[in-house]
Scaffold this active site. Sequence first.
Site, PDB file in Angstrom:
ATOM      1  N   CYS A  25      69.047 -24.452  88.953  1.00 39.99           N
ATOM      2  CA  CYS A  25      67.824 -24.483  89.765  1.00 39.99           C
ATOM      3  C   CYS A  25      66.572 -24.162  88.950  1.00 39.99           C
ATOM      4  CB  CYS A  25      67.951 -23.520  90.942  1.00 39.99           C
ATOM      5  SG  CYS A  25      68.333 -21.811  90.491  1.00 39.99           S
ATOM      6  N   HIS A  65      61.173 -20.745  92.749  1.00 44.75           N
ATOM      7  CA  HIS A  65      61.030 -20.286  91.373  1.00 44.75           C
ATOM      8  C   HIS A  65      59.689 -20.769  90.807  1.00 44.75           C
ATOM      9  CE1 HIS A  65      65.036 -18.944  91.574  1.00 44.75           C
ATOM     10  NE2 HIS A  65      65.660 -19.880  90.885  1.00 44.75           N
TER      11      HIS A  65
END
Length: 356
Positions: free
Chosen positions: A136, A261
């Site tokens: 990710c 993120h």
Amino acid sequence: MNPPRHRAAPTLAVVGAAGAVGTGMLLILSHHADNWGEIRLIASPRSAGRKLAVRGEEVEVHALSEEAFEGVDIALFDVPDEVSAQWAPIAAAKGAVVVDNSAAFRMDPDVPLVVPEVNPHAVRVRPRGIVSVPNCTTLSMIVSVGALHAEFGLRELVVSSYQAVSGAGLAGIAALREQLKLVAGTELGTTPGDVRRAVGDATGPFPEPVALNVVPWVGSPADDGWSSEEMKIRNESRKILDRPDLRISATCVRVPVVTTHSLAVHARFENEITVQRAYEILSTSPGVVLFDNPEAGEFPTPADVVGTDPTWVGRVRRSLDDPFGLEFFVCGDNLRKGSALNAAQIAELIAAEWSA
């Protein structure tokens, strides 16, 4: 390479359909163009018999077994590494093309690591019948980095990541929410160790408190003081960009954000770069949103990016002392493009082979 069976529409299996990522996958499949004939839901035996919604219908969950892959053309695996390592080769042997969301096959030289906006051609070369989805954190930045690399030729990448607690699963989210309760309404964060004492044993999967704090460690120990997460960014980016000698250094930090993120990126290129040309590339690249007007308070933050599909890019600046260098900040939802969405996009690339 598993050739596609010739049917009007391929049969898709979602393995791990009852889990958190699998649930997100079913939502994405329900909202994307319907490329599929049957969508078969597969999960552990304890979930067998449940009914889950996909494409507006309630579909019964099958127990994971060899028989569950009979007639399946493409299988999306949203399961832990050890489950993928065992069952993905079995599904491939049954004739399915496997799209695996785990780390089990990412660095296997016979398994392509695919980001459709960056290296879609790689999906067609799959000797083991398996295609892998990157981590990710890598996915949160590689779409924008790949677009710039295609134009200017990447020489070096230095990144610092600011990673949401959902990257550590439901336990990470629960730990942050519990810690926030413990520190809310206090004057904590003003003396050494006061947050640690208040949080006590509620650190969850993290080595230090995350509330009112940042933790410069994500993953497990790797060689020479690096973390496994930092090495994933390095190794996966090299493979996706087909640059095995690319210089990459990463520092990964956990921050008190639930989902999305962020990364601060320093990229150095073979050719001189200007902000204006970088703007032109980023603003026209699929999967990228350029959001960059700091004077008006416009730049990407997790609070605004969460729940969206693209990589958001802002704070674009040419390096002060290097005409070949570019600085920028990226945000990407680690549960969408950073996981289920990229896998679904790969499956759609493979499904296009049927119509071709």
